[in-house]
Design a protein around this motif. Structure first.
Motif, PDB file in Angstrom:
ATOM      1  N   LEU A 172      -5.874  52.843  26.465  1.00 29.88           N
ATOM      2  CA  LEU A 172      -6.684  52.174  25.454  1.00 29.88           C
ATOM      3  C   LEU A 172      -5.881  51.307  24.477  1.00 29.88           C
ATOM      4  N   VAL A 173      -4.591  51.167  24.731  1.00 28.39           N
ATOM      5  CA  VAL A 173      -3.758  50.356  23.846  1.00 28.39           C
ATOM      6  C   VAL A 173      -3.036  49.278  24.668  1.00 28.39           C
ATOM      7  N   ASN A 174      -3.142  48.039  24.210  1.00 31.01           N
ATOM      8  CA  ASN A 174      -2.444  46.916  24.842  1.00 31.01           C
ATOM      9  C   ASN A 174      -1.483  46.327  23.813  1.00 31.01           C
ATOM     10  N   THR A 175      -0.184  46.470  24.061  1.00 31.04           N
ATOM     11  CA  THR A 175       0.813  45.919  23.132  1.00 31.04           C
ATOM     12  C   THR A 175       1.487  44.663  23.694  1.00 31.04           C
ATOM     13  N   GLU A 176       1.125  44.283  24.906  1.00 29.86           N
ATOM     14  CA  GLU A 176       1.758  43.130  25.542  1.00 29.86           C
ATOM     15  C   GLU A 176       1.572  41.852  24.728  1.00 29.86           C
ATOM     16  N   VAL A 177       0.337  41.638  24.269  1.00 25.95           N
ATOM     17  CA  VAL A 177       0.034  40.421  23.503  1.00 25.95           C
ATOM     18  C   VAL A 177       0.811  40.417  22.191  1.00 25.95           C
ATOM     19  N   ALA A 178       0.775  41.531  21.475  1.00 29.61           N
ATOM     20  CA  ALA A 178       1.466  41.631  20.173  1.00 29.61           C
ATOM     21  C   ALA A 178       2.971  41.405  20.333  1.00 29.61           C
ATOM     22  N   GLY A 204     -17.594  57.779  29.085  1.00 38.00           N
ATOM     23  CA  GLY A 204     -17.631  57.259  30.444  1.00 38.00           C
ATOM     24  C   GLY A 204     -17.878  55.770  30.559  1.00 38.00           C
ATOM     25  N   SER A 205     -17.409  54.984  29.597  1.00 34.24           N
ATOM     26  CA  SER A 205     -17.595  53.530  29.633  1.00 34.24           C
ATOM     27  C   SER A 205     -16.810  52.913  30.793  1.00 34.24           C
ATOM     28  N   ASN A 206     -17.472  52.002  31.528  1.00 36.26           N
ATOM     29  CA  ASN A 206     -16.775  51.309  32.619  1.00 36.26           C
ATOM     30  C   ASN A 206     -16.127  50.006  32.145  1.00 36.26           C
ATOM     31  N   ASP A 207     -16.291  49.719  30.850  1.00 38.09           N
ATOM     32  CA  ASP A 207     -15.643  48.556  30.237  1.00 38.09           C
ATOM     33  C   ASP A 207     -15.030  49.029  28.919  1.00 38.09           C
ATOM     34  N   PRO A 208     -13.911  49.751  28.982  1.00 37.58           N
ATOM     35  CA  PRO A 208     -13.338  50.371  27.782  1.00 37.58           C
ATOM     36  C   PRO A 208     -12.959  49.371  26.693  1.00 37.58           C
ATOM     37  N   VAL A 209     -12.935  49.889  25.481  1.00 36.98           N
ATOM     38  CA  VAL A 209     -12.546  49.077  24.324  1.00 36.98           C
ATOM     39  C   VAL A 209     -11.050  49.253  24.111  1.00 36.98           C
ATOM     40  N   ILE A 210     -10.339  48.130  24.064  1.00 38.21           N
ATOM     41  CA  ILE A 210      -8.875  48.151  24.004  1.00 38.21           C
ATOM     42  C   ILE A 210      -8.365  47.770  22.614  1.00 38.21           C
ATOM     43  N   ASN A 211      -7.470  48.587  22.071  1.00 40.32           N
ATOM     44  CA  ASN A 211      -6.808  48.293  20.790  1.00 40.32           C
ATOM     45  C   ASN A 211      -5.669  47.304  21.051  1.00 40.32           C
ATOM     46  N   PHE A 212      -5.697  46.133  20.396  1.00 43.37           N
ATOM     47  CA  PHE A 212      -4.651  45.146  20.683  1.00 43.37           C
ATOM     48  C   PHE A 212      -3.880  44.655  19.455  1.00 43.37           C
ATOM     49  N   ALA A 213      -4.383  44.925  18.255  1.00 41.63           N
ATOM     50  CA  ALA A 213      -3.646  44.485  17.061  1.00 41.63           C
ATOM     51  C   ALA A 213      -3.951  45.405  15.884  1.00 41.63           C
ATOM     52  N   GLN A 214      -2.941  46.120  15.433  1.00 42.10           N
ATOM     53  CA  GLN A 214      -3.113  47.065  14.326  1.00 42.10           C
ATOM     54  C   GLN A 214      -3.066  46.339  12.988  1.00 42.10           C
ATOM     55  N   VAL A 215      -3.940  46.774  12.061  1.00 46.26           N
ATOM     56  CA  VAL A 215      -3.995  46.155  10.722  1.00 46.26           C
ATOM     57  C   VAL A 215      -3.523  47.127   9.641  1.00 46.26           C
ATOM     58  N   THR A 216      -4.014  48.362   9.685  1.00 47.90           N
ATOM     59  CA  THR A 216      -3.558  49.362   8.714  1.00 47.90           C
ATOM     60  C   THR A 216      -2.938  50.536   9.464  1.00 47.90           C
ATOM     61  N   GLN A 217      -1.921  51.136   8.859  1.00 49.01           N
ATOM     62  CA  GLN A 217      -1.161  52.176   9.557  1.00 49.01           C
ATOM     63  C   GLN A 217      -1.097  53.497   8.795  1.00 49.01           C
ATOM     64  N   ALA A 237       0.076  47.282   7.965  1.00 52.25           N
ATOM     65  CA  ALA A 237       1.035  47.145   9.068  1.00 52.25           C
ATOM     66  C   ALA A 237       1.732  45.791   8.945  1.00 52.25           C
ATOM     67  N   THR A 238       3.026  45.753   9.190  1.00 51.51           N
ATOM     68  CA  THR A 238       3.781  44.505   9.066  1.00 51.51           C
ATOM     69  C   THR A 238       3.835  43.726  10.376  1.00 51.51           C
ATOM     70  N   ASP A 239       3.345  44.339  11.447  1.00 53.23           N
ATOM     71  CA  ASP A 239       3.192  43.633  12.723  1.00 53.23           C
ATOM     72  C   ASP A 239       2.020  44.274  13.459  1.00 53.23           C
ATOM     73  N   PRO A 240       1.493  43.617  14.489  1.00 53.37           N
ATOM     74  CA  PRO A 240       0.280  44.122  15.148  1.00 53.37           C
ATOM     75  C   PRO A 240       0.490  45.204  16.198  1.00 53.37           C
ATOM     76  N   ILE A 241       1.718  45.678  16.375  1.00 52.60           N
ATOM     77  CA  ILE A 241       2.003  46.659  17.431  1.00 52.60           C
ATOM     78  C   ILE A 241       1.573  48.075  17.034  1.00 52.60           C
TER      79      ILE A 241
END
Length: 338
Positions: A326-332, A105-118, A294-298
């Protein structure tokens, strides 16, 4: 005449005084911009995260105007505590932790924005050498697994079930040993098989204490095993910083993709002063050859769904979370496009 001389002298004096002032202004213009500080909390120190260390060692973060400091906070719970409490700006940890936080129930969720290992980063190690290994050979044996609820254990159980093995009925599963002591427990005689991370798996093989017979990473498919994440509030307030950070990560990923295992090991060597260089090269090569880096951060939706499927199979998924929550791919995607 005297008055004119006084005026001329005064003008000359002003001009002389202004020269060093102008020089000072030129010098200040040449001064590099102050680097923006970003604090990373990593869940553990591991060669598995090679792209992160490459970004640091090769100065890719600095090229983007960032002064990045790295702290190891052992365990997903400690890493997330550091992030949520403001002790870190960015966390490098498994994506499952963001799901656990959101479910509480977090009101400030943690967002995944750059993947490192896949992929998963663990390997199945047998006490005896097996030339023709098959997964059904685990039936009736004692298997030393990872901590319950952690991603390695969930992947381990997922792979066993995939091969028709019930981890709680078809073998003796030990999963109550602390992460730091699993390798020592196996080395001292506990279990016939063990699930280990690198470089321990390769060190055991070199020392004849065990033999790598399978890769959980290959068997489980692509998952967002380790990603950079930040609180939603931080990302909104620091959009430019997140973009610069992601750009540096992408540079490192491309560098890792285009260089040999030996070159990568050489680059990250300062972060592993106690690890044998030959072992380090072996580990990097093993991870690289199975596509762990991962070869890119998406982080794509298929990977996210696979993660939740693995968690669900292990009975650890608190509730299904939509990919876009919980996932933001816009930046990547923006960074890659540039």
């Amino acid at each position: 005449m005297k008055r004119w001389l006084k005026i001329s002298f005064s003008l000359a004096l002003i001009a002389i005084l202004m020269i060093p002032l102008a020089a000072c202004n030129n010098d200040s213009a040449k001064e590099p911009k102050k680097l923006e500080k970003v604090r990373i909390a990593e869940v553990t120190r591991s060669i598995f995260y090679a792209p992160q260390y490459v970004a640091l060692a090769k100065g890719f973060f600095k090229e983007e105007g960032l002064d990045v400091t790295l702290t190891t906070t052992p365990g997903g719970d400690k890493t997330m505590t550091a992030l949520l409490s403001g002790g870190a700006d960015v966390a490098l940890v498994g994506s499952e932790t963001s799901i656990y936080v959101y479910a509480q129930g977090s009101n400030d969720p943690v967002i995944n924005f750059a993947q490192v290992t896949q992929t998963d980063g663990t390997f199945l190690v047998a006490r005896e050498k097996i030339d023709n290994f098959s997964w059904d050979q685990l039936k009736g044996t004692t298997f030393l697994g990872q901590r319950k609820g952690g991603m390695p254990q969930m992947v381990g159980e997922f792979v066993l079930k995939k091969h028709g093995i019930d981890p709680h009925k078809d073998l003796t599963l030990i999963q109550n040993i602390d992460f730091a002591n699993i390798a020592n427990a196996f080395a001292s005689g506990t279990g016939q098989f063990v699930q280990l991370f690198e470089p321990t798996a390769s060190i055991f093989e070199k020392e004849g204490k065990g033999y790598i017979v399978a890769s959980f990473g290959k068997e489980s498919g692509h998952v967002p095993y380790t990603t950079f994440m930040a609180k939603e509030s931080y990302m909104k307030q620091n959009k430019e910083t997140i973009e610069k950070f992601t750009k540096a990560v992408y540079k490192a990923q491309q560098w890792v993709e285009s260089h040999s295992a030996e070159e990568i090991a050489k680059a990250v060597e300062p972060y592993f002063p106690d690890t044998d260089f030959e072992i380090m090269t072996t580990v990097v090569d093993r991870y690289k050859s199975q596509g762990s880096f991962a070869t890119d951060p998406i982080l794509d939706e298929e990977e996210w769904n696979n993660l939740q499927n693995i968690m669900n199979e292990a009975g650890e998924l608190p509730k299904e979370i939509d990919y876009k929550t919980l996932v933001n791919t816009e930046v990547a995607k923006k960074v890659i496009k540039k």
